[in-house]
Every structure is written in structure tokens, then in C-alpha cells.
Design an enzyme around this catalytic site. Structure first.
Site, PDB file in Angstrom:
ATOM      1  N   GLY A  28      19.643 -47.438  82.856  1.00 32.60           N
ATOM      2  CA  GLY A  28      20.427 -48.190  84.073  1.00 32.60           C
ATOM      3  C   GLY A  28      21.868 -48.366  83.776  1.00 32.60           C
ATOM      4  O   GLY A  28      22.609 -49.041  84.321  1.00 32.60           O
ATOM      5  N   GLY A  55      20.392 -43.368  82.081  1.00 30.85           N
ATOM      6  CA  GLY A  55      21.768 -43.407  82.123  1.00 30.85           C
ATOM      7  C   GLY A  55      22.813 -42.494  82.677  1.00 30.85           C
ATOM      8  O   GLY A  55      23.913 -42.430  83.007  1.00 30.85           O
ATOM      9  N   ASN A  97      16.972 -43.123  88.792  1.00 32.82           N
ATOM     10  CA  ASN A  97      16.812 -44.235  89.541  1.00 32.82           C
ATOM     11  C   ASN A  97      18.069 -44.976  89.953  1.00 32.82           C
ATOM     12  O   ASN A  97      18.381 -44.960  91.229  1.00 32.82           O
ATOM     13  CB  ASN A  97      15.531 -44.981  89.196  1.00 32.82           C
ATOM     14  CG  ASN A  97      15.071 -46.183  90.094  1.00 32.82           C
ATOM     15  OD1 ASN A  97      14.106 -47.110  89.778  1.00 32.82           O
ATOM     16  ND2 ASN A  97      15.625 -46.029  91.491  1.00 32.82           N
ATOM     17  N   THR A  98      18.592 -45.910  89.161  1.00 34.38           N
ATOM     18  CA  THR A  98      19.759 -46.588  89.492  1.00 34.38           C
ATOM     19  C   THR A  98      20.791 -45.990  90.112  1.00 34.38           C
ATOM     20  O   THR A  98      21.542 -46.556  91.045  1.00 34.38           O
ATOM     21  CB  THR A  98      20.261 -47.314  88.210  1.00 34.38           C
ATOM     22  OG1 THR A  98      18.865 -48.106  87.506  1.00 34.38           O
ATOM     23  CG2 THR A  98      21.057 -48.486  88.456  1.00 34.38           C
ATOM     24  N   LYS A 127       4.230 -41.168  82.508  1.00 35.81           N
ATOM     25  CA  LYS A 127       5.448 -41.297  81.630  1.00 35.81           C
ATOM     26  C   LYS A 127       5.297 -42.709  80.563  1.00 35.81           C
ATOM     27  O   LYS A 127       4.966 -43.792  81.170  1.00 35.81           O
ATOM     28  CB  LYS A 127       6.610 -41.615  82.537  1.00 35.81           C
ATOM     29  CG  LYS A 127       7.761 -41.689  81.738  1.00 35.81           C
ATOM     30  CD  LYS A 127       9.054 -42.094  82.676  1.00 35.81           C
ATOM     31  CE  LYS A 127      10.377 -42.676  82.054  1.00 35.81           C
ATOM     32  NZ  LYS A 127      11.354 -43.254  82.842  1.00 35.81           N
TER      33      LYS A 127
END
Length: 253
Positions: free
Chosen positions: A156, A183, A204-205, A95
Site C-alpha cells: 500500500g 507497492g 489493489n491500492t 495467496k
């Protein structure tokens, strides 16, 4: 099936491995998410170890690794990190992240395009993280990207999809998978991205920062599946007037 270059996976949810409180929680969330592709920052792992700490709880027989070049500010840095990942036999899939601004963490379009071209030429399977710019997404595909990863909103931020029109344009024009990245804050955001026609979602977040990461990972798993099925099924068109949900013909007086 989600096909990226030569690789196929059933799950359309890609999960980041950072920010978890501990590795046991990370492992439980990964399991609950059903993901088959895990991403991690190359700058955060010791590539000299046989099994980097961040990947110690990952069952490599079940998961494909997607190292990312987070922290790179130039194409040269991103290319160097990708080469390290391949030399360490972690993955030939990468990535690409080239950050152009420290405050917003928005990607550098020029550096991203340059790194993509070079890594494609070197035989990598390349997934560039980009802004929600339909023209740039098209240029990345023309450069040989095996998927494009437009952000829904800043990394995030949890703001969800800020510009569905641009995401839809990217999705409609692309001939490679479109994976919405950055996001996503809730399962509703993930489902909305899939209902637009995205091929996958990377987050992830939204999981690692939740009060219950394992429960949220499970919810994201279901949301991505539901959104994809909804897109395939075709929603009813929106109307400005009411429409009876029961047939009006043949009613008794």
C-alpha cells in the site's frame, strides 16, 4: 498466457478487491482492468453466505478467485484460512500471507515457508507473498510453490520498485511464474516490473485509491501489456556515448 499450476489466463494483471468506495465502483474497475484473477482477504468475507458481499458483483464465469490469508500472523492461521476457502468451495488456489511485523506489514519468512510447504502437501495451488529475497524465493519454489510473489515495496505504499536488482535475480532464477506484488503505485511501476521480466503484477491500492479508479484500472491494463511486450521485444542497450539515429553512410556532400 500466464500459467499458474493447472490454470491459464490471458491477463497478466491480478487485482485486489478491497478498499473500493462501493461495489459498483469495484465492478467497473474490475471490468476496465481486464483482469481474470481477483484476490480478496478471507478474513473480510462471510464464508457462511452462498455469495459473500465482497464478491457479489463478480462474474465467476469470467474471473478466477484467489483468496488470500491477509491478517494471518502464523503458519497455522494461514493454513486454517486456506482450508476454510476450500471448504466453502471458493478456490483451491490461495495467496499465502503471513505478516511478521504490524508496522511495515513485511512477511514472516519462516511462517510463509512453513505454510507453503503444508498447503502444497494438502493439494492447494499456492502463491506465497514474500519479500524481495532471492534466496527465500528459491526456497519457496523448492517447497512446491506454484508461483512466487515478491513485493516491490511495502504493501500500500505506492513507492514502486525499490530494489530492481533483487527482483531481477528472483525472476532470472525462478522456474515458476514471478508475480510482483505490493507497492505498485503507477502504470510506470507496473510496466517497469514487466520489463524486468515478471510474469504478472498484482495490485489493489494503486487502483482503489486513485482519483479515478476505473481510469487507473484501464491504465494498469495497458501498462502491464506494454511492459510485457517490451520485455519480449528486447530493449536497446544503454550506452555512455551518443549514437546517431540516422545512417551516416551514403550522405550527399
Amino acid at each position: 498466457m500466464l500459467k499458474i499450476g493447472p490454470y491459464e489466463v490471458e491477463s497478466r494483471l491480478l487485482l485486489g478487491t478491497g478498499k473500493f468506495e462501493n461495489l459498483d465502483l469495484q465492478a467497473a474497475a474490475v471490468e476496465a482492468s481486464g483482469t481474470e484473477i481477483l484476490t480478496f482477504a478471507l478474513r473480510r468475507v462471510n464464508l457462511e453466505r452462498p455469495e459473500p458481499d465482497a464478491l457479489a458483483h463478480v462474474d465467476r464465469s469470467k474471473h478466477r478467485l484467489l483468496p488470500n490469508t491477509a491478517g494471518a500472523k502464523t503458519a497455522e492461521e494461514a493454513v486454517r484460512l486456506a482450508r476454510l476457502a476450500r471448504a466453502s468451495k471458493l478456490s483451491d488456489m490461495v495467496k499465502v500471507e503471513v505478516i511478521g511485523d504490524d508496522e511495515t506489514l513485511l512477511p514472516d519468512p519462516v511462517g510463509t515457508l512453513e505454510a507453503t510447504r503444508q498447503l502444497v502437501d494438502e493439494g492447494f495451488i499456492v502463491l506465497p507473498y514474500t519479500s524481495d529475497d532471492p534466496v527465500l524465493a528459491q526456497r519457496l519454489e523448492e517447497a512446491g510453490a506454484h508461483a512466487v510473489m515478491p513485493g516491490a515495496s511495502p504493501i500500500g505504499s505506492g513507492q514502486g520498485i525499490l530494489n530492481p536488482l533483487h527482483l531481477k535475480l528472483i525472476i532470472c532464477r525462478a522456474k515458476v511464474p514471478v508475480i510482483v506484488d505490493a507497492g505498485i503505485g503507477s502504470p510506470a511501476d507496473a510496466a517497469a516490473a514487466m520489463e524486468l521480466g515478471a510474469d504478472g503484477v498484482l495490485l489493489n491500492t494503486a487502483v482503489s485509491g486513485a482519483k479515478d479508479p476505473v481510469g487507473m484500472a484501464r491504465a494498469m491494463n495497458w501498462a502491464v501489456k506494454a511492459g510485457h511486450l517490451a520485455y519480449q521485444s528486447g530493449r536497446v542497450p544503454k550506452k555512455e556515448t551518443a549514437s546517431a539515429s540516422s545512417p551516416t553512410a551514403g550522405l550527399l556532400d
